[in-house]
Design an enzyme around this catalytic site. Structure first.
Site, PDB file in Angstrom:
ATOM      1  N   TYR A 123     -59.589   7.516  42.753  1.00  0.00           N
ATOM      2  CA  TYR A 123     -59.964   8.479  43.797  1.00  0.00           C
ATOM      3  C   TYR A 123     -59.567   7.947  45.176  1.00  0.00           C
ATOM      4  O   TYR A 123     -58.651   8.437  45.779  1.00  0.00           O
ATOM      5  CB  TYR A 123     -61.468   8.779  43.727  1.00  0.00           C
ATOM      6  CG  TYR A 123     -61.859   9.921  44.627  1.00  0.00           C
ATOM      7  CD1 TYR A 123     -61.664  11.237  44.232  1.00  0.00           C
ATOM      8  CD2 TYR A 123     -62.404   9.697  45.888  1.00  0.00           C
ATOM      9  CE1 TYR A 123     -61.991  12.294  45.064  1.00  0.00           C
ATOM     10  CE2 TYR A 123     -62.739  10.749  46.730  1.00  0.00           C
ATOM     11  CZ  TYR A 123     -62.537  12.035  46.314  1.00  0.00           C
ATOM     12  OH  TYR A 123     -62.858  13.084  47.142  1.00  0.00           O
TER      13      TYR A 123
ATOM     14  N   SER B 270     -58.863  16.255  43.155  1.00  0.00           N
ATOM     15  CA  SER B 270     -59.158  16.506  44.564  1.00  0.00           C
ATOM     16  C   SER B 270     -58.391  15.495  45.419  1.00  0.00           C
ATOM     17  O   SER B 270     -57.163  15.453  45.374  1.00  0.00           O
ATOM     18  CB  SER B 270     -60.663  16.453  44.807  1.00  0.00           C
ATOM     19  OG  SER B 270     -61.005  17.024  46.034  1.00  0.00           O
TER      20      SER B 270
ATOM     21  N   ASP C 122     -60.882  28.048  43.236  1.00  0.00           N
ATOM     22  CA  ASP C 122     -61.150  26.821  43.984  1.00  0.00           C
ATOM     23  C   ASP C 122     -61.000  27.123  45.475  1.00  0.00           C
ATOM     24  O   ASP C 122     -59.888  27.275  45.980  1.00  0.00           O
ATOM     25  CB  ASP C 122     -60.176  25.717  43.569  1.00  0.00           C
ATOM     26  CG  ASP C 122     -60.554  24.360  44.145  1.00  0.00           C
ATOM     27  OD1 ASP C 122     -61.380  24.320  45.082  1.00  0.00           O
ATOM     28  OD2 ASP C 122     -60.031  23.338  43.667  1.00  0.00           O
TER      29      ASP C 122
ATOM     30  N   HIS D 187     -63.630  24.217  41.908  1.00  0.00           N
ATOM     31  CA  HIS D 187     -63.245  22.828  42.110  1.00  0.00           C
ATOM     32  C   HIS D 187     -63.776  21.912  41.016  1.00  0.00           C
ATOM     33  O   HIS D 187     -63.392  20.753  40.935  1.00  0.00           O
ATOM     34  CB  HIS D 187     -63.749  22.367  43.481  1.00  0.00           C
ATOM     35  CG  HIS D 187     -63.037  21.179  44.028  1.00  0.00           C
ATOM     36  ND1 HIS D 187     -61.679  21.158  44.268  1.00  0.00           N
ATOM     37  CD2 HIS D 187     -63.489  19.947  44.380  1.00  0.00           C
ATOM     38  CE1 HIS D 187     -61.330  19.979  44.746  1.00  0.00           C
ATOM     39  NE2 HIS D 187     -62.412  19.222  44.822  1.00  0.00           N
TER      40      HIS D 187
END
Length: 716
Positions: free
Chosen positions: A478, A558, A642, A677
């Protein structure tokens, strides 16, 4: 800017579905039109040929989505073990899941999922009575795409609210109901976004939202958050505007919360996802004004507790790893703050419950918990059940029976009942999963990134695997927004590891594992550090013979989707498969959609300066797909609802890859309908998504049959 130039014809690609096989499967990509759109940034012209795909309301975009899905699912349907993976995922997810209970008034509440229910059901019971259904979100819609997104109670626990999300959208509706009869009391509140519900006594509650944008509510920009007060028995149009209605109060996000004793209203205005101003209002004094505690956004500071006018606040102001301070509400300026739990070398994440403070620290991303009283005296270290992640310990002040959860990458999450006074705890609930953690091992290693920084990574796999460079491996990351990746169990990842797969998670810069300095080291003009850390993690796994480029997949969602997009365009030679999910992939325009401008603390924007524009353009995945490059097999995933990272990012990236891919590896995009999302995704969709992700990954690593005999396990 008109859309006039067409990309003529269909592009046909062939790829080998097994490195030792002559079998070939053709992929005929849909036709994707090209625009002549050119934007100018600081005298630099940048083409944006797929700008038209940003229009999520157009029939043209809808047809493109439909045609892409037809190609993608036509491909996925040909993977011979797709159904076996789906069946195994169904089996391993088919176990009872129960949340920690909480008490409101005469009732104890908890959520439960029998196994394959799309959404968990809330139950309640009085004393020793049998539990009965309280709210069943599975009845909100036939396919489970409407989810419960929040639940709150008035001070006397007689009135409740629950919020719902439709199709995974961040926009919410709030229903007000009688807790005893479950009857709705008044009209549904609508158009609420990025907000909880914070009650003031039994009279009403505070919430935040934006004015409904013109055009598409799923992609139009929203940047002025406002705080409202809803008085029970009145219509939403009568709700009182509390903060955010004038230009001097304009912020992209504003949180509002009432202290447990109902005395103070706290306002948290933010211009970005990091840093907040802080204001307080004494609700015990009619018509009192807000007092400013912080008038800048240089820190993340919030009120965690109060005793009368004494405030306890968590802050990273001049304390990158966070600390707790106290101050009197009559003059709460920083110069009056007194350290209560001082900063340490490890990041603090505190909670309160049972009349105590619980200081959870991350020590190399592993949990350590210390318990303090209200005078700041250390009561005890809570000895955790093992090495992993602990969470919970929260509750009301008078509640002595608390709960916490514990998990790591090979241990399913278990809930423990904790006595706040004695420190004793016992197992409250643990899942019965068709998975034996004794057959697996997790190991934390430290590797060196490009600039010499030491980065931790946890590697999990079956015991006894051979380090021969041929193990299918997913490297997940991430690296942003101060978010920490701590060890946690995932039953879907268990299916991956059953197949001899390795699951590796590095704690990249940009995250919060080592505090604000670690976060800032992966932002704006230092964002490349994050990609370098991820690349170095891949190189470590290859060097140590865990895997090789032919058996390595990279995955993230993301901001992690950006990580995958940037890594695969910078080092396409390093991996066989790339799996960017709901990614931020157009770094020149991300801030023009929904609340995207609020991410500027981490990214900067193309309008900030010529230097910032050139830096963003230098790694923006959409702008760095190069003609004639062989990219890894790529499955882009997104949801059509999303409205946090709009699907246009994924649409444009997939179109660019399909246009310029030089090798035989397929480039596909899987677009989930009525999905956002990720939050609230029904179990049925989760099963299908992971069957496709794992199937695509193994198939493109050359496996015509599954590495382990899953068919026998499914039958057995």
């Amino acid at each position: 800017m008109k859309h006039v130039i067409l990309l003529g014809g269909l592009t046909a690609l062939l790829f080998s579905c097994n490195s030792n096989s002559n079998k070939q499967v053709a992929v005929n990509y849909p036709e994707t039109k090209k625009d002549t759109v050119i934007d100018t940034y600081f005298d630099s012209e940048v083409a944006d040929p797929y700008r038209w795909l940003e229009d999520d309301m157009s029939e043209e975009t809808g047809n493109w989505v439909k045609s892409q899905n037809e190609v993608t699912f036509g491909y996925l349907n040909k993977i011979p073990y797709r159904e076996a993976l789906k069946t195994r995922l169904e089996n391993i997810l088919n176990y009872e899941r129960i949340s920690a209970p909480f008490t409101e008034g005469d009732y104890t509440y908890f959520s439960k999922n029998d196994g394959l229910q799309n959404q968990s059901v809330y139950y309640r019971k009085k004393g020793d009575e049998e539990a009965t259904v309280f709210i069943d979100p599975n009845k909100f819609s036939d396919d489970g795409t409407i989810s419960l997104a929040g639940l709150s109670f008035s001070k006397n626990s007689k009135i409740g609210t629950y919020s719902i999300s439709e199709g995974g959208s961040d926009w919410r509706k709030v229903i007000i109901f009688d807790v005893e009869t479950l009857e709705q009391k008044e009209d549904t509140l609508v158009d609420i976004k990025f907000s909880g519900v914070s009650w003031k006594g039994n009279e009403g509650f505070y919430y935040s939202s934006y004015d409904k944008p013109k055009g598409s509510e799923l992609s139009a920009k929203t940047d002025q958050h406002k705080v409202y007060y809803h008085k029970l028995g009145t219509s939403q149009k009568e709700d009182q505007l509390i903060y955010g209605g004038i230009s001097s109060e304009k912020h992209r996000y504003i949180g509002a919360g009432v202290t447990e004793d109902d005395r103070y209203l706290i306002i948290y205005p933010r211009v970005s996802t990091s840093g907040n101003k802080l204001l307080i209002k004494d609700l015990s004094k009619p018509n009192s004004d807000f007092i400013t505690i912080l008038n800048h956004t240089d820190s993340d500071t919030y009120v965690i507790e109060n005793v009368d006018s004494k405030l306890y606040m968590v802050t990273n102001l001049n304390a990158p790893n966070q600390k707790i301070v106290t101050v009197d509400a009559s003059d709460p300026r920083p110069e009056n703050w007194v350290d209560f739990i001082p900063e340490t070398d490890n990041v603090l994440s505190p909670s309160t419950g049972g009349g105590y403070f619980f200081a959870e620290y991350m020590v190399d991303a592993i949990s350590k918990v210390l318990q303090y009283d209200y005078e700041g005296k250390l009561v005890r270290e809570v000895k955790l059940p093992g090495v992993g992640s602990a969470g919970g310990f929260g509750g009301k002040k008078e509640q002595k029976e608390l709960y916490f959860s514990f998990s790591n990458y090979k241990t399913p999450g278990t809930t423990f009942k904790f006595d706040a006074d004695s420190g004793d705890y016992s197992k409250y609930w643990s899942p019965e999963i068709d998975f034996n953690p004794d057959n697996y091992e997790s190991k934390q290693v430290f590797y060196t990134s490009k600039d010499g920084t030491k980065v931790p990574m946890i590697i999990t796999h079956q015991k006894g695997i051979e380090l021969n460079g041929k193990n299918p491996t997913i490297l997940y990351g991430y690296g942003g927004f101060d978010i920490s990746l701590t060890p946690s169990f995932s039953s879907v990842n268990a299916v991956w590891m059953e197949q001899g797969g390795i699951y590796a998670v590095p704690n990249l810069r940009g995250g919060g594992e080592y505090g604000k300095k670690w976060h800032d080291a992966g932002t704006k003009m230092q964002k490349q550090n994050v990609f370098d850390d991820f690349i170095a993690a891949a190189e470590y796994l290859i060097k140590e013979n865990y895997t090789s480029p032919e058996f390595l997949a990279i995955r993230g969602g993301s901001n992690g989707g950006l990580l995958v997009g940037a890594t695969m365009t910078q080092r396409p030679d390093l991996m066989k498969v790339a799996l960017p999910a709901v990614g931020v992939l157009d770094m020149l325009r991300y801030h023009t959609f929904t609340a995207g401008a609020g991410w500027a603390y981490d990214y900067g924007t193309a309008e900030d300066s010529k230097e910032m524009f050139e830096y963003l353009k230098g790694y923006s995945p959409v702008h760095n797909v190069e003609e004639g490059t062989q990219y890894p097999a790529t499955l882009v995933t997104t949801g059509d609802h999303d409205d946090r990272v709009v699907p246009a990012h994924s649409f444009k990236f997939a179109a660019a890859l399909q246009d310029k891919q030089a090798g035989k590896n397929p480039t596909l995009i899987r677009i989930e309908t009525d999905a956002g999302h990720g939050a609230g995704t029904p179990i049925s969709k989760t099963i299908e998504q992971y069957a496709d992700i794992f199937g695509f990954t193994l198939y493109n690593m050359g496996f015509e049959v599954l590495p382990n005999k899953l068919d026998e396990k499914v039958k057995g």
